[in-house]
Design an enzyme around this catalytic site. Structure first.
Site, PDB file in Angstrom:
ATOM      1  N   GLN A  13       0.979  -9.434  -6.453  1.00  0.00           N
ATOM      2  CA  GLN A  13       0.440 -10.807  -6.559  1.00  0.00           C
ATOM      3  C   GLN A  13       1.164 -11.601  -7.653  1.00  0.00           C
ATOM      4  O   GLN A  13       0.660 -12.651  -8.070  1.00  0.00           O
ATOM      5  CB  GLN A  13      -1.061 -10.754  -6.912  1.00  0.00           C
ATOM      6  CG  GLN A  13      -1.952 -10.118  -5.875  1.00  0.00           C
ATOM      7  CD  GLN A  13      -2.181 -10.997  -4.643  1.00  0.00           C
ATOM      8  OE1 GLN A  13      -1.779 -12.158  -4.589  1.00  0.00           O
ATOM      9  NE2 GLN A  13      -2.824 -10.430  -3.637  1.00  0.00           N
ATOM     10  N   HIS A  61       4.503 -10.576   2.256  1.00  0.00           N
ATOM     11  CA  HIS A  61       3.530 -11.409   2.981  1.00  0.00           C
ATOM     12  C   HIS A  61       2.598 -12.160   2.033  1.00  0.00           C
ATOM     13  O   HIS A  61       1.775 -12.953   2.459  1.00  0.00           O
ATOM     14  CB  HIS A  61       2.755 -10.586   4.017  1.00  0.00           C
ATOM     15  CG  HIS A  61       1.808  -9.571   3.474  1.00  0.00           C
ATOM     16  ND1 HIS A  61       0.458  -9.804   3.366  1.00  0.00           N
ATOM     17  CD2 HIS A  61       2.005  -8.318   3.018  1.00  0.00           C
ATOM     18  CE1 HIS A  61      -0.130  -8.723   2.872  1.00  0.00           C
ATOM     19  NE2 HIS A  61       0.784  -7.803   2.651  1.00  0.00           N
ATOM     20  N   THR A 121       0.849  -1.202   0.000  1.00  0.00           N
ATOM     21  CA  THR A 121       0.000   0.000   0.000  1.00  0.00           C
ATOM     22  C   THR A 121       0.879   1.244   0.000  1.00  0.00           C
ATOM     23  O   THR A 121       0.720   2.148  -0.839  1.00  0.00           O
ATOM     24  CB  THR A 121      -0.919  -0.003   1.249  1.00  0.00           C
ATOM     25  OG1 THR A 121      -1.792  -1.127   1.158  1.00  0.00           O
ATOM     26  CG2 THR A 121      -1.721   1.276   1.363  1.00  0.00           C
ATOM     27  N   THR A 134      12.418   4.722  11.366  1.00  0.00           N
ATOM     28  CA  THR A 134      13.450   3.720  11.668  1.00  0.00           C
ATOM     29  C   THR A 134      13.145   2.410  10.941  1.00  0.00           C
ATOM     30  O   THR A 134      12.033   1.902  11.017  1.00  0.00           O
ATOM     31  CB  THR A 134      13.508   3.473  13.196  1.00  0.00           C
ATOM     32  OG1 THR A 134      13.695   4.739  13.826  1.00  0.00           O
ATOM     33  CG2 THR A 134      14.635   2.535  13.567  1.00  0.00           C
ATOM     34  N   CYS A 153      -8.928  -6.136   1.912  1.00  0.00           N
ATOM     35  CA  CYS A 153      -9.204  -4.782   2.413  1.00  0.00           C
ATOM     36  C   CYS A 153     -10.640  -4.368   2.100  1.00  0.00           C
ATOM     37  O   CYS A 153     -11.180  -3.477   2.717  1.00  0.00           O
ATOM     38  CB  CYS A 153      -8.211  -3.777   1.846  1.00  0.00           C
ATOM     39  SG  CYS A 153      -8.083  -3.818   0.074  1.00  0.00           S
TER      40      CYS A 153
HETATM   41  N1  PLP Z   1      -1.513  -4.484  -4.349  1.00  0.00           N
HETATM   42  C1  PLP Z   1      -2.126  -5.653  -4.546  1.00  0.00           C
HETATM   43  C2  PLP Z   1      -2.285  -6.166  -5.947  1.00  0.00           C
HETATM   44  C3  PLP Z   1      -2.611  -6.406  -3.464  1.00  0.00           C
HETATM   45  O1  PLP Z   1      -3.211  -7.577  -3.680  1.00  0.00           O
HETATM   46  C4  PLP Z   1      -2.446  -5.879  -2.152  1.00  0.00           C
HETATM   47  C5  PLP Z   1      -2.969  -6.592  -0.979  1.00  0.00           C
HETATM   48  O2  PLP Z   1      -3.716  -7.523  -1.063  1.00  0.00           O
HETATM   49  C6  PLP Z   1      -1.799  -4.644  -1.996  1.00  0.00           C
HETATM   50  C7  PLP Z   1      -1.351  -3.979  -3.124  1.00  0.00           C
HETATM   51  C8  PLP Z   1      -1.592  -4.047  -0.634  1.00  0.00           C
HETATM   52  O3  PLP Z   1      -0.585  -4.765   0.035  1.00  0.00           O
HETATM   53  P1  PLP Z   1      -0.215  -4.513   1.564  1.00  0.00           P
HETATM   54  O4  PLP Z   1      -1.240  -5.262   2.352  1.00  0.00           O
HETATM   55  O5  PLP Z   1       1.166  -5.085   1.709  1.00  0.00           O
HETATM   56  O6  PLP Z   1      -0.245  -3.069   1.844  1.00  0.00           O
END
Ligand code: PLP
Length: 399
Positions: free
Chosen positions: A188, A214, A83, A249, A341
């Site tokens: 992804q 992750h 994000t 940090t 999300c």
């Molecule tokens: N971009 C994509 C294509 C995602 O699938 C995701 C999360 O599912 C994100 C960005 C956001 O990742 P993060 O949870 O590491 O902020």
């Protein structure tokens, strides 16, 4: 530090596109630097210098393993996740006071949010359409009004699993023949059996690229933005760290875990991608079989498109997607109505709407996503349980 994968004979985790369990090798790598790397990497004393070495070693390993998708000498800024990396990529590229930013319904909400911020500054913000196969509909656009044009490209759509056609993107110019600066979201996209580099990008295509470990066995709370050598980035969170590009940090152990997760994923990505694709195909074929036996129509979203191997989005027309997910949860199968999300939201997945799918499919689409530990036994058990759910659920509203 080892976290157990949320699966047992009772439960089958099919939500890896939202988060994957921490790999034991990654946990061990993080544990090994917990003591050695605890200090602040900006501290000038020996402990700080030790932490700095671990951080920069992790940075170099990640840049070396995935950086060649952007060319030699790539820079890497650690962030808190994809994000933040998306936000830094888009806002960081936006140097002028006017310009144009192109996003699409394939994108994660963080890219839309960054585009909205640029629009508030007077930039033109264009939402590109999608083609029926889920890739970008590259429309003709007049020359951008300003110095910069930024195009967001999500390599693998987290809603549909479709993979973007980057060769087509590389050929796109606005009507004045200008190349946009391209920000790639590769979050992804690491499992790809076809490409010779981890993301298979045409050389020089991406100016910046966002990634978070992750999604492939790495820790949560860290991500990165890869930055092409010739690109000047404006910081979003100023500070002295990360060569002035991201204050705060740095998380040394998370960075070490990130590097280990990338090493494992890159080393195995072809094998894993082929295995996941076989499991996904098995899941879809068996589910189609049991659905047909029950007289239930299902549709695999993007079945004819180029797709990432770990995502299978299935529409159960006439069924409510939230109800399907709740009923499968009770059966011990964990899947999603869309991106994590947005889950809980009553809004359907934007990419599926933009692909022009029938409303009944969009309203009934459920995402199943596989991971490196998913087995054929899991897949078969998941299908059996879905068959129970489908046979129990009320007949389709329109049927
Ligand atoms: N971009 C994509 C294509 C995602 O699938 C995701 C999360 O599912 C994100 C960005 C956001 O990742 P993060 O949870 O590491 O902020």
């Amino acid at each position: 530090m080892t976290s157990e994968a949320p699966r047992s004979p009772e439960s089958i985790y099919l939500d890896h596109a939202a988060a994957t369990p921490l790999s034991p090798e990654v946990a061990a790598a993080m544990e090994s630097v917990r003591e050695e790397g605890f200090a602040n990497p900006s501290s000038p004393h020996a402990a700080g210098r030790r932490a700095r070495r671990l951080l920069d070693d992790a940075r170099d390993r990640i840049a070396c393993l995935v950086g060649h998708d952007l060319g030699p000498g790539v820079g890497l800024v650690f962030t808190s996740g994809a994000t933040e990396a998306n936000r830094l990529g888009v806002l960081g590229l936006a140097s002028g006071s006017r310009g144009r930013v192109l996003t699409s319904p394939r994108d994660h909400s963080s890219l839309g949010a960054a585009a909205r911020d640029l629009a508030a500054r007077g930039w033109d913000s264009v939402l590109m359409p999608l083609l029926a196969d889920g890739t970008l509909g590259l429309c003709s656009l007049p020359a951008a009004d300003g110095t910069s044009e930024i195009m967001c490209v999500t390599l693998v759509c987290s809603q549909s699993g479709t993979r973007e056609d980057t060769d087509r993107i590389a050929g796109w110019r606005d009507d004045a023949g200008r190349d946009p600066l391209i920000h790639v979201d590769a979050t992804q996209a690491i499992f790809n059996a076809e490409a010779s580099t981890p993301f298979g990008l045409p050389p020089g295509l991406a100016a910046t690229l966002a990634l978070a470990p992750h999604k492939f066995g790495g820790p949560r709370g860290i991500g990165c933005l890869l930055v092409r050598r010739d690109v000047a980035l404006v910081p979003v969170t100023p500070g002295t760290q990360e060569r002035g590009l991201r204050g705060g940090t740095e998380a040394v152990a998370l960075a070490v875990g990130f590097a280990r997760a990338v090493e494992l994923a890159v080393a195995e990505r072809g094998v894993v991608a082929r295995r996941l694709a076989q499991l996904r195909d098995r899941f879809e074929a068996r589910l189609a079989g049991v659905a047909a036996a029950l007289g239930v129509a299902i549709r695999v979203i993007g079945a004819d498109a180029v797709r990432a191997p770990h995502i299978s989005t299935i529409a159960f027309p006439g069924r409510d997607r939230q109800a399907v997910v709740m009923a499968t949860d009770l059966e011990g199968v964990w899947c999603a109505t869309g991106t994590a999300c947005a889950s809980g939201s009553s809004e359907p997945a934007r990419a599926l709407v933009a692909m022009g799918l029938p409303e009944a499919d969009v309203q009934a689409a459920v995402r199943f996503s596989l991971g490196t530990r998913t087995t054929a036994v899991d897949i078969d058990a998941a299908v059996d349980r879905l068959a129970r759910v489908l046979s129990r659920m009320a007949a389709p509203r329109d049927g």
